[in-house]
Design an enzyme around this catalytic site. Sequence first.
Site, mmCIF file in Angstrom:
data_model
loop_
_atom_site.group_PDB
_atom_site.id
_atom_site.type_symbol
_atom_site.label_atom_id
_atom_site.label_comp_id
_atom_site.label_asym_id
_atom_site.label_seq_id
_atom_site.Cartn_x
_atom_site.Cartn_y
_atom_site.Cartn_z
ATOM 1 N N LYS A 2 0.834 -1.207 0.000
ATOM 2 C CA LYS A 2 0.000 0.000 0.000
ATOM 3 C C LYS A 2 0.866 1.253 0.000
ATOM 4 O O LYS A 2 0.657 2.166 -0.808
ATOM 5 C CB LYS A 2 -0.895 0.015 1.252
ATOM 6 C CG LYS A 2 -1.559 1.359 1.525
ATOM 7 C CD LYS A 2 -2.439 1.314 2.750
ATOM 8 C CE LYS A 2 -1.784 1.773 4.030
ATOM 9 N NZ LYS A 2 -1.484 3.210 4.093
ATOM 10 N N ASN A 3 1.848 1.284 0.912
ATOM 11 C CA ASN A 3 2.629 2.516 1.080
ATOM 12 C C ASN A 3 3.566 2.789 -0.087
ATOM 13 O O ASN A 3 4.156 3.857 -0.172
ATOM 14 C CB ASN A 3 3.403 2.489 2.400
ATOM 15 C CG ASN A 3 2.468 2.673 3.592
ATOM 16 O OD1 ASN A 3 1.296 3.010 3.419
ATOM 17 N ND2 ASN A 3 2.977 2.429 4.788
ATOM 18 N N ARG A 33 -4.551 10.825 4.391
ATOM 19 C CA ARG A 33 -3.471 11.806 4.562
ATOM 20 C C ARG A 33 -2.392 11.674 3.503
ATOM 21 O O ARG A 33 -1.756 12.662 3.145
ATOM 22 C CB ARG A 33 -2.746 11.575 5.888
ATOM 23 C CG ARG A 33 -3.474 11.734 7.122
ATOM 24 C CD ARG A 33 -2.485 11.515 8.261
ATOM 25 N NE ARG A 33 -1.322 12.374 8.083
ATOM 26 C CZ ARG A 33 -1.223 13.599 8.545
ATOM 27 N NH1 ARG A 33 -2.215 14.113 9.234
ATOM 28 N NH2 ARG A 33 -0.149 14.316 8.337
ATOM 29 N N ASP A 81 -4.888 12.827 13.260
ATOM 30 C CA ASP A 81 -5.514 11.510 13.253
ATOM 31 C C ASP A 81 -5.145 10.757 14.526
ATOM 32 O O ASP A 81 -4.607 11.339 15.458
ATOM 33 C CB ASP A 81 -5.172 10.727 11.987
ATOM 34 C CG ASP A 81 -3.693 10.396 11.879
ATOM 35 O OD1 ASP A 81 -2.976 10.578 12.883
ATOM 36 O OD2 ASP A 81 -3.263 9.964 10.811
ATOM 37 N N ASP A 125 4.477 0.588 12.073
ATOM 38 C CA ASP A 125 3.288 -0.121 11.589
ATOM 39 C C ASP A 125 3.225 -1.579 12.053
ATOM 40 O O ASP A 125 2.164 -2.190 12.032
ATOM 41 C CB ASP A 125 3.232 -0.070 10.052
ATOM 42 C CG ASP A 125 2.694 1.270 9.560
ATOM 43 O OD1 ASP A 125 2.149 2.033 10.369
ATOM 44 O OD2 ASP A 125 2.819 1.562 8.357
HETATM 45 C C1 UD1 Z 1 4.531 6.822 6.637
HETATM 46 C C2 UD1 Z 1 3.565 5.702 6.447
HETATM 47 C C3 UD1 Z 1 3.076 5.157 7.761
HETATM 48 C C4 UD1 Z 1 4.239 4.808 8.623
HETATM 49 C C5 UD1 Z 1 5.186 6.003 8.735
HETATM 50 C C6 UD1 Z 1 6.452 5.741 9.524
HETATM 51 C C7 UD1 Z 1 2.318 6.081 4.410
HETATM 52 C C8 UD1 Z 1 1.011 6.450 3.831
HETATM 53 N N1 UD1 Z 1 2.403 6.137 5.729
HETATM 54 O O1 UD1 Z 1 3.842 7.900 7.236
HETATM 55 O O2 UD1 Z 1 2.291 4.011 7.532
HETATM 56 O O3 UD1 Z 1 3.717 4.491 9.888
HETATM 57 O O4 UD1 Z 1 5.585 6.407 7.440
HETATM 58 O O5 UD1 Z 1 7.202 4.742 8.950
HETATM 59 O O6 UD1 Z 1 3.257 5.736 3.722
HETATM 60 N N2 UD1 Z 1 7.160 14.529 10.985
HETATM 61 C C9 UD1 Z 1 7.295 15.861 11.268
HETATM 62 N N3 UD1 Z 1 7.212 16.757 10.250
HETATM 63 C C10 UD1 Z 1 7.020 16.374 8.963
HETATM 64 C C11 UD1 Z 1 6.874 15.000 8.672
HETATM 65 C C12 UD1 Z 1 6.959 14.085 9.707
HETATM 66 O O7 UD1 Z 1 7.471 16.245 12.397
HETATM 67 O O8 UD1 Z 1 6.966 17.240 8.079
HETATM 68 C C13 UD1 Z 1 7.260 13.520 12.066
HETATM 69 C C14 UD1 Z 1 5.955 12.784 12.296
HETATM 70 O O9 UD1 Z 1 5.115 13.486 13.164
HETATM 71 C C15 UD1 Z 1 6.446 11.494 12.897
HETATM 72 C C16 UD1 Z 1 7.754 11.242 12.155
HETATM 73 O O10 UD1 Z 1 8.163 12.510 11.669
HETATM 74 O O11 UD1 Z 1 6.733 11.658 14.254
HETATM 75 C C17 UD1 Z 1 7.669 10.247 11.025
HETATM 76 O O12 UD1 Z 1 6.708 10.621 10.082
HETATM 77 P P1 UD1 Z 1 6.794 10.167 8.564
HETATM 78 O O13 UD1 Z 1 7.922 9.218 8.371
HETATM 79 O O14 UD1 Z 1 6.712 11.378 7.731
HETATM 80 O O15 UD1 Z 1 5.469 9.311 8.395
HETATM 81 P P2 UD1 Z 1 4.420 9.366 7.234
HETATM 82 O O16 UD1 Z 1 5.112 9.592 5.925
HETATM 83 O O17 UD1 Z 1 3.310 10.260 7.646
#
Ligand code: UD1
Length: 415
Positions: free
Chosen positions: A22-23, A92, A116, A304
Amino acid sequence: MEKFLVQGSGPLNGEIRIGGAKNSALKLMAASLLAEGSTSLNNVPEITDVAIMMELLEAMGVRVQRVGQRIEIDVPDEIEPVAPYSLVERMRASIVVLGPLLSRIGRAKVALPGGDDFGSRPIDMHLQGLEQLGAEFSYEHGDINGRADQLVGAEVFLEFPSVGATENLLMAAVLADGTTVIENAAREPEISDLANFLSKMGAVIEGIGTSRLTIEGVSALHPVSYEVIPDRIEAATYLAALGVCGGELRLIGARSDHMEMLLRKLEEMGMEWSEDEDGLTARVLERLQSVDVSTLPYPGLATDYKPFLVAALCVSQGAGMVTENIFAGRFRYIDELVRMGAEIRAEGRHAVVRGVKRLSGAPVRAHDIRAGAALVVAGLAADGETVISDAHHVDRGYEDLAGKLSSVGAQVTRI
Ligand code: UD1
């Protein structure tokens, strides 16, 4: 409202085919916006999130068609670079259209995703990185309006190896003018899949699979045909189910090189596994042993996986300490597990799970995709009947979870 009905089960025996990740699929679909013409993606799971991404592309004027596990994406010359709130709110990950829209069209209007169940999920790193490539953002009425006449390569140092920020930057940099270096890039297999897909389209990317990605911008990309990697998180779900039920499962298509840390943990807990060219075979002959679990960016243990590992720890021998290092609020399903007789004490980012012999079936609620799947796993290790409401969350990430589990002897149905 759809529910899962789960009965204590075991042992499990047989084989399950692992679907496309999915991701990864969602990001490859967004990346297809970078090239005019027909992109063909193979091994795309039939799940709600993919359907939402299809809707999002269609809303931009792209033609998308599913034929079995393949989707055909026809990108016209002119696209409407808008991601409306009605779709971003439902998923998202829609935010990953920002990078490709800015680099190919120079404009993007994307609704800001709200919060969320994971706690606050900011996108500041996505925006700051894109600003370093020359994009400008303004905000009104809940939307981000992005502009960039021509993105220009730059060195971007991510404060944290964010999956989403790395993806957005990668997709923006491939058509930027000059060289971009992303330092402290996320290294998840799905990022490498995206980078390999972009390379096939004509992008020039070095350092794939490492935390330093160097991208040499090109003037145009061409559409391609590509196969999505298998879903390591789906595979982890069935491994956890095997962990609590015992037996032997063959996971067709699963790749050990994408889930090394998880397999080490499961081995420590007492699972045996082997691999051949078709996938993984895993065996559990006795009750699992508890271990400590700490989530980290890849190659660490994925956040995850954590809900399934917690479900398995609920019925393992001994006690395990679980630490969440990625998302602040990712523990809500624990209250549901406690309803099922689990002995868990959670505080802040930590939870201590003391294994009990059996859980006790109860009505519970799925709050997100992985939490819902973890409750199904817990239900397999419970006496009596577990009814999990809000099953639609699980459909966002699983193609026929109940069908696949029941094909190997688990008692799971949809009601
Ligand atoms: C993706 C995955 C999700 C997985 C996660 C971590 C998808 C759709 N989702 O989510 O399933 O659980 O990676 O492996 O692919 N953060 C910030 N600022 C930002 C971006 C992130 O502070 O601009 C923080 C987030 O709050 C979190 C951490 O960084 O604490 C990791 O987030 P991120 O790796 O970006 O996760 P997602 O891409 O949202």
